[in-house]
Design an enzyme around this catalytic site. Sequence first.
Site, short mmCIF file in Angstrom:
data_model
loop_
_atom_site.label_atom_id
_atom_site.label_comp_id
_atom_site.label_asym_id
_atom_site.label_seq_id
_atom_site.Cartn_x
_atom_site.Cartn_y
_atom_site.Cartn_z
N PHE A 169 37.42 43.10 28.46
CA PHE A 169 37.50 42.67 27.06
C PHE A 169 37.93 41.19 26.96
CE2 PHE A 169 41.01 42.68 23.71
CZ PHE A 169 40.21 42.12 22.72
N ASN A 196 35.32 44.75 39.50
CA ASN A 196 34.85 46.00 40.11
C ASN A 196 34.33 46.98 39.06
OD1 ASN A 196 37.13 46.96 38.88
ND2 ASN A 196 38.04 47.87 40.71
N LEU A 247 38.98 37.40 49.18
CA LEU A 247 37.74 36.77 48.73
C LEU A 247 37.69 35.36 49.30
CD1 LEU A 247 35.27 36.83 46.65
CD2 LEU A 247 36.86 35.75 45.04
N THR A 276 46.20 46.97 42.59
CA THR A 276 45.50 45.86 41.95
C THR A 276 46.48 44.76 41.59
OG1 THR A 276 43.74 47.26 41.12
CG2 THR A 276 44.14 45.24 39.89
N ASN A 278 46.20 38.43 47.07
CA ASN A 278 44.94 37.85 47.57
C ASN A 278 44.54 36.61 46.77
OD1 ASN A 278 44.37 39.59 49.69
ND2 ASN A 278 43.43 41.11 48.34
N GLY A 317 46.72 33.77 47.60
CA GLY A 317 46.35 33.24 48.92
C GLY A 317 45.14 32.32 48.79
N TYR A 359 51.97 49.89 35.57
CA TYR A 359 51.49 48.67 34.91
C TYR A 359 52.65 47.67 34.76
CZ TYR A 359 49.11 45.82 31.34
OH TYR A 359 48.53 44.79 30.63
N ARG A 363 43.32 52.26 22.85
CA ARG A 363 44.30 51.37 22.22
C ARG A 363 44.31 51.52 20.71
NH1 ARG A 363 43.83 45.97 26.04
NH2 ARG A 363 41.80 46.73 26.65
P1 NAD Z 1 40.17 45.29 30.49
O1 NAD Z 1 40.52 46.60 31.11
O2 NAD Z 1 39.15 45.26 29.41
O3 NAD Z 1 39.71 44.25 31.60
C1 NAD Z 1 40.20 44.25 32.91
C2 NAD Z 1 39.05 43.93 33.85
O4 NAD Z 1 39.55 43.92 35.20
C3 NAD Z 1 37.93 44.96 33.79
O5 NAD Z 1 36.68 44.32 33.71
C4 NAD Z 1 38.08 45.73 35.09
O6 NAD Z 1 36.87 46.29 35.53
C5 NAD Z 1 38.63 44.66 36.02
N1 NAD Z 1 39.38 45.21 37.15
C6 NAD Z 1 40.35 46.15 37.13
N2 NAD Z 1 40.80 46.38 38.37
C7 NAD Z 1 40.11 45.55 39.19
C8 NAD Z 1 40.12 45.33 40.59
N3 NAD Z 1 40.94 46.02 41.40
N4 NAD Z 1 39.28 44.40 41.11
C9 NAD Z 1 38.43 43.72 40.30
N5 NAD Z 1 38.38 43.89 38.97
C10 NAD Z 1 39.21 44.80 38.42
O7 NAD Z 1 41.54 44.68 29.98
P2 NAD Z 1 41.80 43.40 29.08
O8 NAD Z 1 42.37 43.85 27.79
O9 NAD Z 1 40.62 42.52 29.09
O10 NAD Z 1 42.99 42.70 29.89
C11 NAD Z 1 42.76 41.61 30.76
C12 NAD Z 1 44.09 41.14 31.34
O11 NAD Z 1 44.97 40.76 30.29
C13 NAD Z 1 44.81 42.21 32.15
O12 NAD Z 1 45.40 41.60 33.29
C14 NAD Z 1 45.88 42.70 31.22
O13 NAD Z 1 47.01 43.17 31.93
C15 NAD Z 1 46.21 41.45 30.41
N6 NAD Z 1 46.75 41.80 29.09
C16 NAD Z 1 45.91 42.24 28.09
C17 NAD Z 1 46.46 42.59 26.87
C18 NAD Z 1 45.60 43.06 25.72
O14 NAD Z 1 46.13 43.33 24.64
N7 NAD Z 1 44.30 43.15 25.86
C19 NAD Z 1 47.85 42.52 26.66
C20 NAD Z 1 48.65 42.11 27.71
C21 NAD Z 1 48.09 41.74 28.92
N1 UDP Z 2 48.95 54.42 19.03
C1 UDP Z 2 48.79 55.46 18.13
N2 UDP Z 2 47.57 56.07 18.03
C2 UDP Z 2 46.51 55.69 18.80
C3 UDP Z 2 46.68 54.63 19.73
C4 UDP Z 2 47.91 54.02 19.82
O1 UDP Z 2 49.72 55.85 17.40
O2 UDP Z 2 45.43 56.29 18.65
C5 UDP Z 2 50.25 53.73 19.12
C6 UDP Z 2 50.92 53.80 20.49
O3 UDP Z 2 51.71 54.97 20.63
C7 UDP Z 2 51.76 52.53 20.47
C8 UDP Z 2 50.92 51.55 19.65
O4 UDP Z 2 50.03 52.36 18.90
O5 UDP Z 2 52.98 52.76 19.79
C9 UDP Z 2 50.12 50.56 20.50
O6 UDP Z 2 49.40 51.27 21.48
P1 UDP Z 2 48.36 50.56 22.48
O7 UDP Z 2 47.88 51.60 23.43
O8 UDP Z 2 47.34 49.84 21.67
O9 UDP Z 2 49.18 49.42 23.22
P2 UDP Z 2 50.62 49.36 23.94
O10 UDP Z 2 51.29 50.70 23.81
O11 UDP Z 2 50.31 49.00 25.33
O12 UDP Z 2 51.34 48.32 23.18
#
Ligand code: NAD
Ligand code: UDP
Length: 354
Positions: free
Chosen positions: A38, A59, A88, A117, A124, A127, A170, A211
């Site tokens: 995303f 992946n 890589l 991961t 990695n 590195g 996580y 989410r």
């Molecule tokens: P996402 O799950 O949509 O994207 C993660 C991507 O990483 C996916 O394309 C997945 O296939 C790839 N991936 C996972 N494991 C892998 C591996 N071992 N090797 C190669 N690719 C791998 O999540 P996102 O919301 O796009 O989040 C991206 C980054 O931002 C993450 O590191 C996440 O922890 C961080 N982040 C996101 C949010 C958010 O609200 N979206 C909040 C805090 C942190």
């Molecule tokens: N949540 C909820 N209903 C849903 C999805 C999420 O009540 O269908 C709540 C969840 O319990 C949390 C908040 O919304 O309190 C945010 O959840 P999300 O999974 O988006 O992110 P994170 O918990 O990692 O902040």
Amino acid sequence: VPDWPSAVSFTSRTTFPPVKKLPKAQKRRVLVTGGAGFVGSHLVDRLMFLGHDVVVLDNFFSGSKSTLSHWVGHPNFELVRGDVVEPLLIEVDQIYHLACPASPKAYQINAVKTLKTSFMGTLNMLGLAKRTKARFLLSSTSEVYGSPTVHPQPESYWGNVNPNGPRSCYDEGKRVAEALTYGYARQDGVDVRVARIFNCFGPRMSADDGRLVSNFVVAALKGEPLQVYGDGEATRSLMFVHDLISGLIALMESDYSEGPVNIGSPDEGSVLSWASTILALVKDLRASGSIPPLPAGQKESEIEFVPAVVDDPPRRKPDITLAKEVLAWEPRWTVMAGLEETIRYFAGQLAEGE
Ligand code: NAD
Ligand code: UDP
């Protein structure tokens, strides 16, 4: 004369989004791990628009090739299927290290893999940064603050994390990734940046990743109940994805390397209030004809309370004083405008799926 078309007709494609033409000296080779996810796919878009060479390593565990299909074949773009837990070998100038599933539903499917991961993947990529002298940016998370006892959370707060609960793969994975990042910076002089990202939403979230925004929007569009876990009093601060991308690029390009920087929106609301807001917005957009009406005979969604999930942080709001100071960054999108874009996106997705 062969009776098949000339190969030339297969190699010239003109349907790419517009890309800036950069002089060679300004063009960077940028690796985006997790670029098919995303956040990653929006970051790739922005880096491509800016004219850089972009390599994505993914992946496809929680990402998808379709998020990047509009770039496949562009000379500045390369998509590599691979796992960050494997080394890589590549030459790059910058690394945005995003690879890691981010939704609680996805990262709990295989907790050990999530930890591998975060730990081995970050090792990695650090590195690689050390060998190539690339600048390295880690996408960390507000989850490093756990169930915070300080509100809002500044970067100086050390957090309150359950080390062995269902979310620990996580939270602790990202904490060790931060520790590794600063280990490499201190020991080996790697040039590092760490963004602590708070809840972000927008188009290309996957509809079933569990989410808050994706669940509530998809349920409201389908006329299904919006399920609030627990009493709905937990708070989250929601940031639209385009603001996050501006923040990540600003951090990568900045001179600030002393420590992590919160990137998030201070727009805090209870889960229940976000559910009501999304429900009302979907109704308004239907009434104005911006999205299709509910099928005849189907009733509008209602809010349903279901049991709370384990270790759900009760409140979350970033202190973004540092980001304002060192990056001159703060969110520019209102949550309402972002939600509207997201609702339209999911309405389109649902219509396509029918
Ligand atoms: P996402 O799950 O949509 O994207 C993660 C991507 O990483 C996916 O394309 C997945 O296939 C790839 N991936 C996972 N494991 C892998 C591996 N071992 N090797 C190669 N690719 C791998 O999540 P996102 O919301 O796009 O989040 C991206 C980054 O931002 C993450 O590191 C996440 O922890 C961080 N982040 C996101 C949010 C958010 O609200 N979206 C909040 C805090 C942190
Ligand atoms: N949540 C909820 N209903 C849903 C999805 C999420 O009540 O269908 C709540 C969840 O319990 C949390 C908040 O919304 O309190 C945010 O959840 P999300 O999974 O988006 O992110 P994170 O918990 O990692 O902040």
